[in-house]
Scaffold this motif. Sequence first.
Motif, mmCIF file in Angstrom:
data_model
loop_
_atom_site.group_PDB
_atom_site.id
_atom_site.type_symbol
_atom_site.label_atom_id
_atom_site.label_comp_id
_atom_site.label_asym_id
_atom_site.label_seq_id
_atom_site.Cartn_x
_atom_site.Cartn_y
_atom_site.Cartn_z
ATOM 1 N N GLY A 36 0.791 -1.230 0.000
ATOM 2 C CA GLY A 36 0.000 0.000 0.000
ATOM 3 C C GLY A 36 0.819 1.273 0.000
ATOM 4 N N MET A 37 2.132 1.166 0.139
ATOM 5 C CA MET A 37 2.981 2.367 0.184
ATOM 6 C C MET A 37 2.995 3.066 -1.168
ATOM 7 S SD MET A 37 4.524 3.011 3.111
ATOM 8 C CE MET A 37 6.003 3.861 2.650
ATOM 9 N N ARG A 38 2.901 4.375 -1.130
ATOM 10 C CA ARG A 38 2.951 5.214 -2.322
ATOM 11 C C ARG A 38 4.063 6.250 -2.145
ATOM 12 N NH1 ARG A 38 0.775 1.436 -3.492
ATOM 13 N NH2 ARG A 38 -1.337 1.087 -4.181
ATOM 14 N N PRO A 39 4.579 6.814 -3.229
ATOM 15 C CA PRO A 39 5.668 7.792 -3.107
ATOM 16 C C PRO A 39 5.369 8.934 -2.135
ATOM 17 C CG PRO A 39 5.490 7.093 -5.370
ATOM 18 C CD PRO A 39 4.321 6.469 -4.636
ATOM 19 N N MET A 40 4.167 9.455 -2.150
ATOM 20 C CA MET A 40 3.813 10.548 -1.238
ATOM 21 C C MET A 40 3.956 10.126 0.218
ATOM 22 S SD MET A 40 2.609 13.587 -0.753
ATOM 23 C CE MET A 40 1.414 14.603 0.064
ATOM 24 N N HIS A 41 3.686 8.863 0.509
ATOM 25 C CA HIS A 41 3.735 8.391 1.887
ATOM 26 C C HIS A 41 5.121 8.547 2.502
ATOM 27 C CE1 HIS A 41 0.112 5.609 0.839
ATOM 28 N NE2 HIS A 41 -0.247 6.869 0.971
ATOM 29 N N GLY A 42 6.157 8.313 1.725
ATOM 30 C CA GLY A 42 7.510 8.470 2.245
ATOM 31 C C GLY A 42 7.798 9.904 2.662
ATOM 32 N N PHE A 43 7.375 10.873 1.827
ATOM 33 C CA PHE A 43 7.553 12.283 2.185
ATOM 34 C C PHE A 43 6.801 12.598 3.473
ATOM 35 C CE2 PHE A 43 8.477 12.651 -2.387
ATOM 36 C CZ PHE A 43 9.642 13.403 -2.333
ATOM 37 N N VAL A 44 5.577 12.098 3.572
ATOM 38 C CA VAL A 44 4.748 12.383 4.746
ATOM 39 C C VAL A 44 5.358 11.768 5.998
ATOM 40 C CG1 VAL A 44 2.473 12.015 5.796
ATOM 41 C CG2 VAL A 44 2.647 12.641 3.377
ATOM 42 N N GLY A 63 4.187 21.768 2.646
ATOM 43 C CA GLY A 63 3.710 22.775 1.711
ATOM 44 C C GLY A 63 2.335 22.437 1.153
ATOM 45 N N ILE A 64 1.513 21.738 1.956
ATOM 46 C CA ILE A 64 0.159 21.382 1.541
ATOM 47 C C ILE A 64 -0.824 21.856 2.605
ATOM 48 C CG2 ILE A 64 0.925 19.406 0.161
ATOM 49 C CD1 ILE A 64 0.089 17.548 2.460
ATOM 50 N N THR A 65 -2.121 21.794 2.303
ATOM 51 C CA THR A 65 -3.121 22.237 3.267
ATOM 52 C C THR A 65 -3.246 21.250 4.416
ATOM 53 O OG1 THR A 65 -4.959 21.090 2.196
ATOM 54 C CG2 THR A 65 -4.456 23.340 1.421
ATOM 55 N N GLN A 143 20.605 21.885 -0.196
ATOM 56 C CA GLN A 143 19.273 21.391 -0.534
ATOM 57 C C GLN A 143 19.164 19.891 -0.271
ATOM 58 O OE1 GLN A 143 16.785 23.510 -1.707
ATOM 59 N NE2 GLN A 143 18.266 25.101 -1.255
ATOM 60 N N VAL A 144 19.695 19.427 0.844
ATOM 61 C CA VAL A 144 19.818 17.994 1.082
ATOM 62 C C VAL A 144 18.461 17.284 1.112
ATOM 63 C CG1 VAL A 144 20.609 16.239 2.714
ATOM 64 C CG2 VAL A 144 21.993 18.254 2.283
ATOM 65 N N PHE A 145 17.515 17.814 1.840
ATOM 66 C CA PHE A 145 16.271 17.073 2.014
ATOM 67 C C PHE A 145 15.098 18.029 2.080
ATOM 68 C CE2 PHE A 145 13.401 14.256 4.503
ATOM 69 C CZ PHE A 145 13.319 13.262 3.549
ATOM 70 N N ARG A 146 14.445 18.232 0.964
ATOM 71 C CA ARG A 146 13.286 19.117 0.883
ATOM 72 C C ARG A 146 12.017 18.279 0.977
ATOM 73 N NH1 ARG A 146 13.836 24.115 -2.210
ATOM 74 N NH2 ARG A 146 11.687 24.277 -1.558
ATOM 75 N N LEU A 147 11.273 18.460 2.053
ATOM 76 C CA LEU A 147 10.030 17.717 2.238
ATOM 77 C C LEU A 147 8.856 18.360 1.513
ATOM 78 C CD1 LEU A 147 10.383 16.943 6.027
ATOM 79 C CD2 LEU A 147 10.514 15.309 4.153
ATOM 80 N N ASP A 148 8.999 19.595 1.081
ATOM 81 C CA ASP A 148 7.860 20.305 0.508
ATOM 82 C C ASP A 148 7.611 19.975 -0.962
ATOM 83 O OD1 ASP A 148 10.063 21.619 -0.541
ATOM 84 O OD2 ASP A 148 9.278 23.626 -0.167
ATOM 85 N N VAL A 149 8.228 18.919 -1.464
ATOM 86 C CA VAL A 149 8.037 18.526 -2.852
ATOM 87 C C VAL A 149 6.564 18.317 -3.202
ATOM 88 C CG1 VAL A 149 8.511 16.727 -4.567
ATOM 89 C CG2 VAL A 149 10.365 17.668 -3.191
ATOM 90 N N PRO A 150 5.758 17.642 -2.326
ATOM 91 C CA PRO A 150 4.354 17.473 -2.685
ATOM 92 C C PRO A 150 3.645 18.797 -2.932
ATOM 93 C CG PRO A 150 4.920 15.991 -0.907
ATOM 94 C CD PRO A 150 6.109 16.912 -1.120
ATOM 95 N N GLY A 151 3.897 19.803 -2.092
ATOM 96 C CA GLY A 151 3.274 21.107 -2.282
ATOM 97 C C GLY A 151 3.782 21.826 -3.523
ATOM 98 N N TRP A 152 5.034 21.585 -3.860
ATOM 99 C CA TRP A 152 5.635 22.226 -5.029
ATOM 100 C C TRP A 152 4.947 21.776 -6.305
ATOM 101 C CZ3 TRP A 152 8.992 20.339 -8.993
ATOM 102 C CH2 TRP A 152 9.654 21.336 -9.717
ATOM 103 N N PHE A 153 4.483 20.529 -6.353
ATOM 104 C CA PHE A 153 3.805 20.023 -7.529
ATOM 105 C C PHE A 153 2.348 20.476 -7.613
ATOM 106 C CE2 PHE A 153 7.199 16.740 -7.787
ATOM 107 C CZ PHE A 153 7.567 16.977 -9.082
ATOM 108 N N GLY A 154 1.856 21.171 -6.575
ATOM 109 C CA GLY A 154 0.454 21.630 -6.570
ATOM 110 C C GLY A 154 0.261 22.837 -7.464
ATOM 111 N N ASP A 155 -0.825 23.559 -7.192
ATOM 112 C CA ASP A 155 -1.172 24.733 -8.008
ATOM 113 C C ASP A 155 0.019 25.590 -8.161
ATOM 114 O OD1 ASP A 155 -3.880 24.536 -5.960
ATOM 115 O OD2 ASP A 155 -4.058 24.053 -8.072
#
Length: 155
Positions: A36-44, A63-65, A143-155
Amino acid sequence: MPSDPPGFELPLRLLIGFRMLIDDLHAELARRGHPGMRPMHGFVMQAIGVEGTTAVELGRRLGITKQAAGKTVATLERLGYVERACDPGDARRKIVRLTPHGLESLALSARIFDDLRERWARTLGRERMGAFEADLRALTAGQVFRLDVPGWFGD
């Protein structure tokens, strides 16, 4: 001698390499008991960290709501990777924490990434792989570890 490739090819090649590693990671995670693991889950889960966090803080880190963070936390909770508990300092707040299953999946991911890196090193050669990684470190300093990648791909 061929001319240099167009500039737009570099980010595409980097993205393809990233995607290959992530896809291979998740295929191996599925084989090893984490289908059930998805790429987003690792960031979270990385953003939750070993100490845990609130949904508000999690959303800020990614970087998400808060609502998007809450939805992902609900999915991870259903899969057994996280749990919600009362904050010992404020009973009105809920803390999201990694479960032992979540911690195990992160440790397994790290081992699989080591295996994938080794596969690339065998393909490129150890010296070239080391130089490749050194070059990437030089180009991405700070820039070793940016967790905000999911938000960056948003609007």
